[in-house]
Motif scaffolding. Structure first.
Motif, mmCIF file in Angstrom:
data_model
loop_
_atom_site.group_PDB
_atom_site.id
_atom_site.type_symbol
_atom_site.label_atom_id
_atom_site.label_comp_id
_atom_site.label_asym_id
_atom_site.label_seq_id
_atom_site.Cartn_x
_atom_site.Cartn_y
_atom_site.Cartn_z
ATOM 1 N N GLY C 84 0.798 -1.207 0.000
ATOM 2 C CA GLY C 84 0.000 0.000 0.000
ATOM 3 C C GLY C 84 0.835 1.264 0.000
ATOM 4 O O GLY C 84 0.426 2.293 -0.516
ATOM 5 N N TRP C 85 2.038 1.159 0.547
ATOM 6 C CA TRP C 85 2.837 2.381 0.759
ATOM 7 C C TRP C 85 3.140 3.091 -0.540
ATOM 8 O O TRP C 85 3.247 4.309 -0.585
ATOM 9 C CB TRP C 85 4.138 2.027 1.473
ATOM 10 C CG TRP C 85 5.090 1.234 0.603
ATOM 11 C CD1 TRP C 85 5.109 -0.117 0.459
ATOM 12 C CD2 TRP C 85 6.113 1.743 -0.241
ATOM 13 N NE1 TRP C 85 6.079 -0.483 -0.420
ATOM 14 C CE2 TRP C 85 6.720 0.636 -0.872
ATOM 15 C CE3 TRP C 85 6.582 3.026 -0.537
ATOM 16 C CZ2 TRP C 85 7.762 0.780 -1.776
ATOM 17 C CZ3 TRP C 85 7.618 3.163 -1.448
ATOM 18 C CH2 TRP C 85 8.208 2.045 -2.050
ATOM 19 N N ARG C 407 -5.727 1.958 -2.577
ATOM 20 C CA ARG C 407 -4.898 2.068 -1.375
ATOM 21 C C ARG C 407 -4.222 3.429 -1.278
ATOM 22 O O ARG C 407 -3.280 3.593 -0.508
ATOM 23 C CB ARG C 407 -3.845 0.965 -1.374
ATOM 24 C CG ARG C 407 -4.466 -0.413 -1.297
ATOM 25 C CD ARG C 407 -3.482 -1.467 -0.850
ATOM 26 N NE ARG C 407 -4.176 -2.748 -0.753
ATOM 27 C CZ ARG C 407 -4.052 -3.717 -1.644
ATOM 28 N NH1 ARG C 407 -3.246 -3.574 -2.673
ATOM 29 N NH2 ARG C 407 -4.717 -4.852 -1.505
ATOM 30 N N GLU C 410 -4.236 4.942 2.205
ATOM 31 C CA GLU C 410 -3.276 4.256 3.078
ATOM 32 C C GLU C 410 -1.871 4.766 2.789
ATOM 33 O O GLU C 410 -1.075 5.031 3.690
ATOM 34 C CB GLU C 410 -3.357 2.747 2.829
ATOM 35 C CG GLU C 410 -2.410 1.962 3.684
ATOM 36 C CD GLU C 410 -2.352 0.506 3.259
ATOM 37 O OE1 GLU C 410 -3.296 0.035 2.619
ATOM 38 O OE2 GLU C 410 -1.348 -0.137 3.563
ATOM 39 N N PHE C 414 0.788 6.922 5.253
ATOM 40 C CA PHE C 414 1.842 6.030 5.687
ATOM 41 C C PHE C 414 2.991 6.779 6.362
ATOM 42 O O PHE C 414 3.407 7.838 5.936
ATOM 43 C CB PHE C 414 2.327 5.267 4.458
ATOM 44 C CG PHE C 414 3.682 4.717 4.610
ATOM 45 C CD1 PHE C 414 3.886 3.652 5.457
ATOM 46 C CD2 PHE C 414 4.758 5.264 3.943
ATOM 47 C CE1 PHE C 414 5.141 3.147 5.627
ATOM 48 C CE2 PHE C 414 6.010 4.758 4.105
ATOM 49 C CZ PHE C 414 6.209 3.703 4.945
#
Lengths: 410, 466, 417
Positions: C84-85, C407, C410, C414
């Motif tokens: 997701g990063w 994502r 997210e 992050f």
């Protein structure tokens, strides 16, 4: 102090060590920690069953110096590995292995790497324990029963009594204001448990028993004995080999060297051309070259020189006079065990039957090992022929040179 | 419970959200309870006793055989010219390989922020330690005269000699020694807070004393956690290159030689991939029954198992890639000895071993491409058991086929194990399981504090939510 | 964790806009100019002539191809692990990957030289040389012009297909926001990774290893792979830093993302060191004539100096430099190391390719030194400029952030612990 009035623990004499407050979860803990920090306390801590994300800034904890300790340990490991390998293999006990340099990076990197990691890991493990003041089995805060939840689902803040701003009433008010689930005082009972007796005794006995082998070792270092040494491992100390001039206990007839099995032939007994293969006919050394290699050709002489220079010259020298590189080096070392190689051009060997020279090549003599396995039959005879040539050339006089060529010698 | 769990599994496939890593109905205290209960029960399940009895018997057999070996000499093994490296080396490489999964899960997945690892890392780390114990045994007894094993270390001795640091066998001593030490530290370090949980719950005197001693007086202080987390992160960062290096060094034992089939530059990464492959297979082999027997289904969910299966598939493909590269390059090299050795592996004397290896390591794991299959416990068990077998045979194929078919046809031979060889292999499993069952019985088998740290409550969601 | 609204990205400047055509014109023009000058130098003057130009061209091509393949790896592995990063910065990789059709065109000179049976680049391609050399003769089933051409058609077919699939679906998601697209890309990523591994390996054998047709090393594909990931991580970091200088992506890509890109760069610096050491040490240690000649040429004389530069500047120094958290969280130092690694990777390829030139490769008596020539720089820089122009061409119309990636929130929230 007012706190001593608290008799919950039944030990009024114990001094107050601090005040503990429980909070409902990590979020509440973080908020409370921020307020305790802002109130200016210095000797206090949060306690939680797992590291709470974001608690460090909330408490004002500064980053640890641990990484630097680990870096230092890692560099120490690297240095130890480098010096150890360089000194042991390169300086103190240098020996060549498969042509590799005594000390060079490609083959020495793995151990440098491993020791760097090993010492860094020690740095991380022991460094963090030391910085954390662990192991420390007794802490005043452990006297609180409620505090046992800290390893389950309890989130606590504890303010120590030795904080300069410590004032139980104020602190309790502060905690109550934060919505704590309960406040408690905790006391320094200083009831460090002594090591249980049985454990102490067993340990002591084991320690004393451990001294016994050490004592034996010390004693034998400083005394002499007429007894042979102990054989802990029999392994190779007593081998069932046959000793020279002794009867064998293994065979009923006591003979170690077994007689020929009936109806069999040794390989040499089946030899169709003993002159060629053994240089011996009917037990007598031959004086002539075998028919199979006759007539001697130039080609064969060249082959003989080539084989001679390969196998014989290292000891006997290219001229056959016994001054090869190995011989020269060995005599310069002056070891008593060295038997100098013969001068192949001297009269003794010049008179030898060719069969004997052949057999010497094949089976060896005195310290000279056998070359039968390395030099094949025809090559052995080629070497013999070349030795004969050496004997003539090295002892030659001017008469041996054809008249026509004598002029060239000057 | 099943509903909650299947919801987790369903969420795992939805890219729009992240599913919780453990069953969402768990509270902090449930995690402590579920895990500590295993060690606190007065009596373990009957199956534990049965397994422990068998393992202990096999361990006894192993040590009797070692005693016999030491008294009689290494001739009791099948090792003989030309296969001087037989079962002991194969077993050594096999067990070291098994160990790698633990470090991978605890260190590499930690660095990759794969938080699902928290449910299984303790388990896998313990497996690492015990596998390395089994592995260390074999080279130890393979030196022949074990009472001279100290010659392996650079200790000043009466001969005034030093070991040869340019030899891969000495690199092995350092690599495996470092690996065992660091894995042990890492495992124990991670366990300190959980041992404190057991300490605080202990009822009996012995439990209080021992858990008390080994938890070192852990108090859960935030200042301690701060240094602890830093140290843990750095230990993970150190263990990651270490785990690469260990099996690489093991591969160097083979690859620095000139022997065809051993000398290949791909061996280091290929061994590492194979090690992780076999290690994960072993973790799944142990985890699948353990989570049932000890009631850990909420913490070790089917999704954990599935993730491990994916890693098995991935590393299995890497192993397959290496087989293919070795084969292709052996042809491409144009060197007759290289070409021969690989053809001989596949179609020669040991073709049976080679094809066991290929089918177990490359073909059978292909089943994991299918979601249904990699979630079916029976299929999983089938695959991982075969992977365990296949990876043992891989090392057998490498060690034995090359040694028995080297450059000189005159020195070709055929290796056959003796009953001692086989007994020791079986016995090493006994030792491994004995240690492992003791771990299951007395220590926190799941990293309690780490699991709590990845639960949604740990981020304060619940409190802020209402 | 409070997820910021992905809408903030909508306010971000996330299109190349006029910058796209500008880069396309300048870099494209520059690249063509450099290549043409190089070609003229190759045909006319310089030592080694056409052969030299083609060798330099191969170095440059291997360099830009490695960047694109590194981008492919980045896209695939992040889908494979459902990461997701990277959601807010993955588009950079997808655009870089999108240059595959352009790379296919740039490959044509090499392919033509092989099909013409020209032995100045690949000696095995010349029938005259191949028929006299026993070893090449043994490998002729693989090393022959026709099969070479077929293989490269397959490689590019797969690469172009993958680039179209991943860039295309990601762009489609920008419009539709359909999370099923992500699921589908994840589903295919496993198989794609398999194809990627095989094509990259054989491409590296064909393009680099077979320049010395006698030499072989089973790890060579992994070696090229390690370099590729380094090249792309460095390229991506530089691209994002430069874009941010121009005021783009300022809200979408934060220092946390750079930190992670830096971590990957650092990890692969280490991985490259590990692979390079494994390859070198094993060949050095066994010291068998079949293999050791390749390294002999490259660690003797002035090439040995380059090898030492690689040991220190490609591994030791950046390893130490990138180790610290601060080095990865400071854009100045991170982009410095990215630039450094990009140059080092190029030197690495130069060191792999160039000693083969003029038949000085394996088994020759005389060992040539480094004879750096203008044509080398012209070809490498020319190709790199064209590659940058190609990236700008692919990215000229699309958003630089995958705006509806499920994502994304997210990724924006992050934080590195």
């Amino acid at each position: 102090m007012q706190a001593s009035a608290n008799t919950d623990h039944g030990e009024a004499s114990a001094p107050l060590a601090g005040i503990l407050a429980e909070f409902d979860g990590p979020g509440a803990l973080k908020k409370a920690a921020t307020r305790v920090r802002d109130a200016g306390f210095t000797r206090w801590d949060c306690y939680s069953p797992f590291p709470v994300h974001g608690i460090d800034p909330a408490m004002g904890v500064r980053p640890t110096i641990l990484p630097w300790i680990i870096l230092g340990m890692g560099l120490t490991g690297l240095t130890i590995a480098t010096v150890l390998q360089w000194w042991t293999n390169g300086v103190d006990y240098p020996f060549l292995i498969s042509g590799k340099p005594l000390f060079g990076l490609p083959a020495n990197i793995p151990i440098m790497f491993e020791l760097t990691i090993l010492l860094s890991a020690f740095g991380a493990f022991f460094g963090s324990l030391i910085l954390n003041d662990l192991p420390r089995f007794y802490r005043p805060i452990f006297s609180s029963k409620r505090f046992r939840k800290v390893t389950d689902n309890g989130f606590f803040i504890g303010i120590d009594a030795n904080d300069p701003q410590f004032d139980p009433n104020k602190i309790k008010t502060l905690f109550a204001d934060m919505g704590t689930m309960g406040v408690e005082e905790f006391y320094d009972h200083d009831n460090r448990a002594a090591l249980p007796r049985p454990i102490f005794r067993v340990g002591m006995i084991l320690f004393l028993l451990g001294l016994i082998p050490l004592a034996f070792a010390v004693k034998s270092r400083h005394s002499t004995s007429s007894q042979p040494r102990w054989h802990f491992w029999r392994d190779m100390d007593f081998q069932p080999v046959v000793r020279a001039q002794r009867a064998s206990a293994f065979f009923p007839d006591g003979r170690a060297l077994r007689p020929q099995v009936e109806g069999t032939l040794a390989r040499e007994q089946a030899d169709k051309d003993p002159h060629l293969n053994q240089g011996k006919v009917n037990g007598k050394l031959v004086t002539t070259f075998p028919k199979a290699v006759l007539p001697l050709s130039m080609e064969m002489m060249v082959r003989g020189r080539d084989r001679f220079n390969t196998y014989c010259a290292p000891c006997h020298g290219r001229d056959g006079k016994g001054k090869g590189l190995v011989a020269t080096r060995a005599s310069s070392l002056g070891e008593g065990t060295w038997v100098p190689p013969s001068n192949l051009t001297d009269a003794r060997i010049a008179k030898m039957p060719v069969g004997e020279i052949y057999q010497t090549i094949r089976y060896g003599v005195r310290n000279m090992p056998k070359y039968g396995p390395q030099i094949e039959v025809r090559d052995r005879w080629a070497i013999v022929a070349y030795i004969r040539a050496l004997q003539r050339s090295q002892n030659a006089s001017i008469k041996d040179v054809p008249e026509a060529d004598r002029g060239k010698l000057k | 419970m099943t509903n909650e769990l299947s919801r987790v599994d369903f969420l795992a496939d939805d890219p729009t959200q992240r599913a919780p890593l453990v069953s969402p109905d768990l509270e902090f205290k449930d995690v402590t309870q579920t895990v500590c209960e295993v060690a606190e029960k007065p009596k373990p399940p009957k199956a534990w006793y049965v397994a422990f009895g068998i393992s202990l018997a096999l361990t006894g057999m192993l040590f009797s055989m070692i005693a016999y070996l030491i008294i009689a000499g290494v001739g009791v093994w099948g090792n003989n010219s030309p296969a001087f490296w037989g079962f002991p080396i194969v077993n050594f490489v096999f067990w070291v390989g098994i160990g790698h999964a633990g470090t991978l899960i605890s260190a590499i997945l930690f660095l990759f922020r794969q938080k699902w690892r928290t449910s299984i890392n303790r388990f896998a780390e313990a497996m690492t330690i015990f596998a390395v114990v089994c592995a260390g045994l074999f080279p130890g007894i393979h030196v022949g005269r074990v009472w001279f094993a100290y010659w392996l270390f650079p200790i000043p001795n009466q001969m005034e000699m030093w070991p040869n640091f340019r030899s891969p066998l000495l690199w092995d001593v350092f690599a495996v020694g470092t690996y065992a030490t660091v894995s042990l530290l890492f495992w124990y370090f991670g366990m300190i807070p959980d041992l404190a949980s057991l300490r605080d719950r202990a009822k009996g005197k012995i439990g209080k004393l021992l858990y008390g001693i080994f938890s070192l007086g852990w108090s859960g202080s935030a200042r301690h956690w701060h240094r602890y987390e830093r140290a843990y992160l750095i230990l993970a960062a150190l263990a990651t290159p270490l785990v690469l290096s260990v099996h690489s060094v093991v591969s160097f034992d083979f690859a620095v030689a000139q022997l065809p089939g051993w000398h290949a530059t791909i061996l280091p990464p290929y061994f590492v991939a194979g090690a992780i492959f076999s290690g994960f297979a072993m973790v799944v082999t142990l985890m699948l029954p353990a989570r049932l027997f000890f009631g850990l289904q909420k913490i070790v969910t089917m999704r954990h198992i599935e993730n491990m299966n994916k890693v098995i598939l991935a590393t299995g493909m890497m192993v397959g890639y290496s087989y293919a590269m070795e084969f292709f390059i052996s042809w491409y090299s144009g060197a007759p000895a290289e070409r021969f050795v690989f053809i001989n592996r596949a179609f020669g004397n040991y073709a049976w071993a080679y094809w066991i290896m290929v089918s177990c390591n490359v073909l059978i794991p292909q089943l994991f491409w299918f979601k249904k299959l990699r979630r079916n416990p029976w299929v999983i068990m089938f695959v991982v058991l075969f992977v365990n077998v296949g990876m043992w045979f891989e090392r057998f194929v490498i060690a034995v086929t090359s040694l028995t078919r080297d450059f000189t046809p005159a020195s070709w031979g055929y290796f056959s194990p003796t009953w001692i060889d086989i007994g020791m292999l079986v016995g090493s499993f006994g030792l491994f399981f004995t240690l492992f069952l003791l771990f299951l019985r007395f220590l926190p088998i799941v990293a309690i504090s780490e699991v709590k740290g990845v639960m949604p409550q740990a981020h304060g969601h619940h409190e802020e939510g209402h | 964790m409070n997820h910021p609204n992905p809408e903030v990205v909508l306010n971000d400047d996330r299109h190349l806009g006029p910058l796209g055509p500008k880069i396309l014109r300048t870099m494209g023009g520059l690249g063509l100019l450099l290549l043409i000058v190089g070609l003229i130098l190759g045909i006319t003057g310089t030592e080694g002539g056409m052969s030299r130009f083609l060798f330099a061209y191969t170095t440059g091509f291997a360099f830009i191809l490695s960047i694109a393949l590194g981008a492919m790896f980045f896209v695939l592995v992040n889908h494979l692990t459902r990461a997701g990063w990277c959601a807010s910065s993955r588009r950079i990789a997808e655009i870089t990957l999108g240059t595959m059709p352009i790379l296919a065109v740039l490959f044509l000179p090499i392919l033509v030289s092989v099909l013409m049976g020209y032995g100045g680049l690949f000696s095995w391609a010349d029938h005259g040389i191949a028929s006299k050399d026993h070893l090449i003769h043994l490998k002729a089933g693989y090393l022959n012009p026709v099969f070479f051409a077929i293989r490269w058609v397959i490689y590019f077919a797969i690469w172009i297909q993958l680039s179209k699939y991943y860039l295309g679906n990601s762009l489609r998601q920008d419009d539709s926001g359909d999370p099923a697209l992500t699921s589908r890309m994840q589903k295919w990523s496993a198989l794609s990774t398999l194809l990627f591994a095989l094509t990259l390996t054989f491409a590296s054998f064909d393009l680099l290893m077979s320049l010395d047709p006698h030499w072989f090393s089973t790890i060579f594909g992994v070696y090229y792979f390690a370099g590729s990931v380094i090249a792309f991580q460095a390229f991506g970091i530089l691209a994002m830093v430069l874009l941010q200088r121009k005021g783009k992506l300022e809200k979408s890509v934060s220092i946390e993302h750079f930190h992670d890109w830096g971590k990957l760069l650092f990890a692969f610096v280490f991985f490259w060191g590990y692979i390079a050491y494994s390859q070198f040490m094993l060949i050095w240690y066994a010291n068998i004539p079949e293999e050791t000649g390749w390294f002999h040429v490259r660690i003797t004389g002035s090439w040995g100096g380059v090898a030492l530069i690689l040991v220190f500047a490609h591994f030791v120094i950046p390893f130490a430099g990138l180790m610290s958290r601060h080095a990865k969280r400071n854009l100045a130092s991170l982009s410095f190391w990215a630039m450094w690694m990009l140059i080092m990777h190029c030197i690495d390829l130069y060191w792999v390719v160039m000693p083969n030139q003029g038949g000085h490769g394996h088994g020759s008596e005389s060992i040539p030194g480094v004879h750096f020539q203008a044509v080398d720089l012209l070809a490498i820089l020319g190709l790199f400029s064209l590659f940058v122009a190609g990236v700008a061409y692919v990215g000229r119309h699309c958003s630089l952030v995958a705006i509806k990636e499920p994502r994304l929130a997210e990724s924006l929230a992050f934080e590195n612990v």
